[in-house]
Scaffold this motif. Structure first.
Motif, PDB file in Angstrom:
ATOM      1  N   TRP A 241      13.906  48.787 -13.708  1.00  0.00           N
ATOM      2  CA  TRP A 241      12.546  48.788 -14.235  1.00  0.00           C
ATOM      3  C   TRP A 241      12.553  48.193 -15.645  1.00  0.00           C
ATOM      4  O   TRP A 241      11.797  47.287 -15.961  1.00  0.00           O
ATOM      5  N   PHE A 242      13.460  48.713 -16.502  1.00  0.00           N
ATOM      6  CA  PHE A 242      13.649  48.152 -17.839  1.00  0.00           C
ATOM      7  C   PHE A 242      15.131  48.160 -18.161  1.00  0.00           C
ATOM      8  O   PHE A 242      15.788  49.196 -18.057  1.00  0.00           O
ATOM      9  N   SER A 243      15.650  46.994 -18.564  1.00  0.00           N
ATOM     10  CA  SER A 243      17.061  46.866 -18.924  1.00  0.00           C
ATOM     11  C   SER A 243      17.197  46.628 -20.418  1.00  0.00           C
ATOM     12  O   SER A 243      16.475  45.782 -20.981  1.00  0.00           O
ATOM     13  N   PRO A 244      18.124  47.330 -21.087  1.00  0.00           N
ATOM     14  CA  PRO A 244      18.347  47.091 -22.520  1.00  0.00           C
ATOM     15  C   PRO A 244      18.876  45.669 -22.752  1.00  0.00           C
ATOM     16  O   PRO A 244      19.676  45.158 -21.966  1.00  0.00           O
ATOM     17  N   ILE A 245      18.423  45.046 -23.833  1.00  0.00           N
ATOM     18  CA  ILE A 245      18.928  43.721 -24.202  1.00  0.00           C
ATOM     19  C   ILE A 245      19.102  43.645 -25.710  1.00  0.00           C
ATOM     20  O   ILE A 245      18.537  44.451 -26.458  1.00  0.00           O
ATOM     21  N   SER A 246      19.855  42.672 -26.156  1.00  0.00           N
ATOM     22  CA  SER A 246      19.924  42.367 -27.584  1.00  0.00           C
ATOM     23  C   SER A 246      18.955  41.218 -27.844  1.00  0.00           C
ATOM     24  O   SER A 246      18.647  40.423 -26.942  1.00  0.00           O
ATOM     25  N   LEU A 247      18.477  41.107 -29.051  1.00  0.00           N
ATOM     26  CA  LEU A 247      17.550  40.024 -29.388  1.00  0.00           C
ATOM     27  C   LEU A 247      18.199  38.655 -29.188  1.00  0.00           C
ATOM     28  O   LEU A 247      17.522  37.675 -28.888  1.00  0.00           O
ATOM     29  N   GLU A 248      19.521  38.612 -29.332  1.00  0.00           N
ATOM     30  CA  GLU A 248      20.234  37.345 -29.181  1.00  0.00           C
ATOM     31  C   GLU A 248      20.169  36.825 -27.745  1.00  0.00           C
ATOM     32  O   GLU A 248      20.435  35.649 -27.485  1.00  0.00           O
ATOM     33  N   ALA A 249      19.814  37.715 -26.787  1.00  0.00           N
ATOM     34  CA  ALA A 249      19.743  37.293 -25.386  1.00  0.00           C
ATOM     35  C   ALA A 249      18.405  36.648 -25.042  1.00  0.00           C
ATOM     36  O   ALA A 249      18.260  36.013 -23.992  1.00  0.00           O
ATOM     37  N   LEU A 250      17.424  36.776 -25.923  1.00  0.00           N
ATOM     38  CA  LEU A 250      16.089  36.260 -25.627  1.00  0.00           C
ATOM     39  C   LEU A 250      16.041  34.736 -25.434  1.00  0.00           C
ATOM     40  O   LEU A 250      15.317  34.247 -24.560  1.00  0.00           O
ATOM     41  N   PRO A 251      16.808  33.939 -26.207  1.00  0.00           N
ATOM     42  CA  PRO A 251      16.765  32.485 -25.983  1.00  0.00           C
ATOM     43  C   PRO A 251      17.212  32.071 -24.593  1.00  0.00           C
ATOM     44  O   PRO A 251      16.773  31.034 -24.070  1.00  0.00           O
TER      45      PRO A 251
END
Length: 324
Positions: A241-251
């Protein structure tokens, strides 16, 4: 005609009228008794925990989920009471309940005050079965017959089961058909406007960021199936449903559109994490950010504001943002 015969005829007529009145009174009493028996009868239904005997015609229904209460109202059987958690409810729902004569019993999220519920004297309690603890069900059943619907909050799974309990199957089918027609229209508008461009649902929390997986249930299904949105390729197979991510993964995702949820959670403040997000260079480099295609999303609107009313309001909001 002699007076004796005349008197005899009058006597026979009086007796006939009395007998007729008695018969009529007996029939009325019998009909009243039958109606009373029907009104006070019971029936056995199946729920998440097994079989439960409930009133045939409950008069004081308490619903534990505001989402379920919305389903019942739209099926024409508004409950008398609903548990209401103000901080998580969408804006439309309190006025909606007031309009439909449903008493809102304010409570804390995920907590039941059993003494309070007992004082309300419900003759039937209805709640979401999936996720309900057996101990909770047992305590509620001590207050009144309790039906834990064998479903989650999702409209197409919960509404048919609710409809069966209240003999509203045909009405529920009509409500769902009307919703499907509106969803189809919205889906076609979005497809025509943005085609295969990607949409990301980003959740901002006090200590982390998470993204919605397109192959999960409930709200994921609403955005990515009902409305036909396309997720970024990097997460297209995610069932979380929601997975944790780092901001660096957004690109790596680089979506064309982003809906940002500033998550509502008791005793949590997301001010700092929201500030970090907006000040981050990675964030500024995203296509959606550069094109001003970032839109706010309320937790209450897509987590608790689902249903024939709330989902249409959310649908209209998404269409308004994407179809320009």
């Amino acid at each position: 005609m002699s007076r004796r015969l005349l008197s005899w005829g009058i006597l026979v007529m009086i007796c006939s009228l009395l007998l007729s009145a008695c018969a009529s009174g007996s029939n009325t009493e019998a009909n009243t008794a039958a109606a009373t028996e029907q009104d006070t009868g019971t029936k056995v239904v199946k729920d998440y925990f097994g079989e439960v005997t409930i009133p045939q015609h409950p008069q004081n229904v308490l619903v534990l989920s505001s989402i379920y209460a919305e389903y019942l109202i739209e099926m024409g059987v508004p409950p008398q009471m609903v548990i209401f958690v103000p901080e998580v409810e969408p804006d439309y729902r309190a006025p909606y309940f007031e309009k439909n004569g449903v008493q809102m019993i304010q409570a804390e999220q995920y907590q039941y005050n059993y003494e309070q519920l007992l004082s309300l004297s419900p003759d039937l309690i209805v709640g979401i079965g999936v996720g309900m603890e057996p101990g909770t069900y047992e305590e509620l059943s001590k207050i009144a017959p309790t039906v834990a619907i064998n479903a989650d909050s999702e409209m197409k799974t919960a509404m048919p089961d609710l409809a069966a309990i209240f003999d509203k199957t045909e009405v529920s089918q009509q409500v769902l058909a009307t919703f499907d027609a509106k969803a189809k229209q919205a889906r076609e508008q979005i497809q025509q406007a943005i085609g295969d461009k990607t949409v990301l649902i980003l959740r901002v929390e006090s200590e982390r960021y998470r993204v919605m997986g397109p192959k999960a249930a409930n709200s994921s299904a609403f955005f990515y199936q009902t409305l036909g949105l396309h997720s970024p390729e990097a997460i297209k197979d995610s069932t979380d449903w929601f997975s944790p991510i780092s901001l660096e993964a957004l690109p790596d995702m680089n979506p064309d559109y982003i809906f940002v949820e500033d998550r509502i959670l008791k005793d949590h403040d997301n001010t700092e994490s929201m500030k970090r997000l907006k000040e981050n260079k990675v964030w500024a480099s995203l296509t959606a950010v550069k094109n001003d295609h970032v839109f706010p999303l309320k937790t209450s609107d897509f987590v608790h504001g689902v249903g024939p009313v709330g989902s249409v309001l959310l649908m209209n909001n998404v269409v308004e943002k994407l179809v320009k």
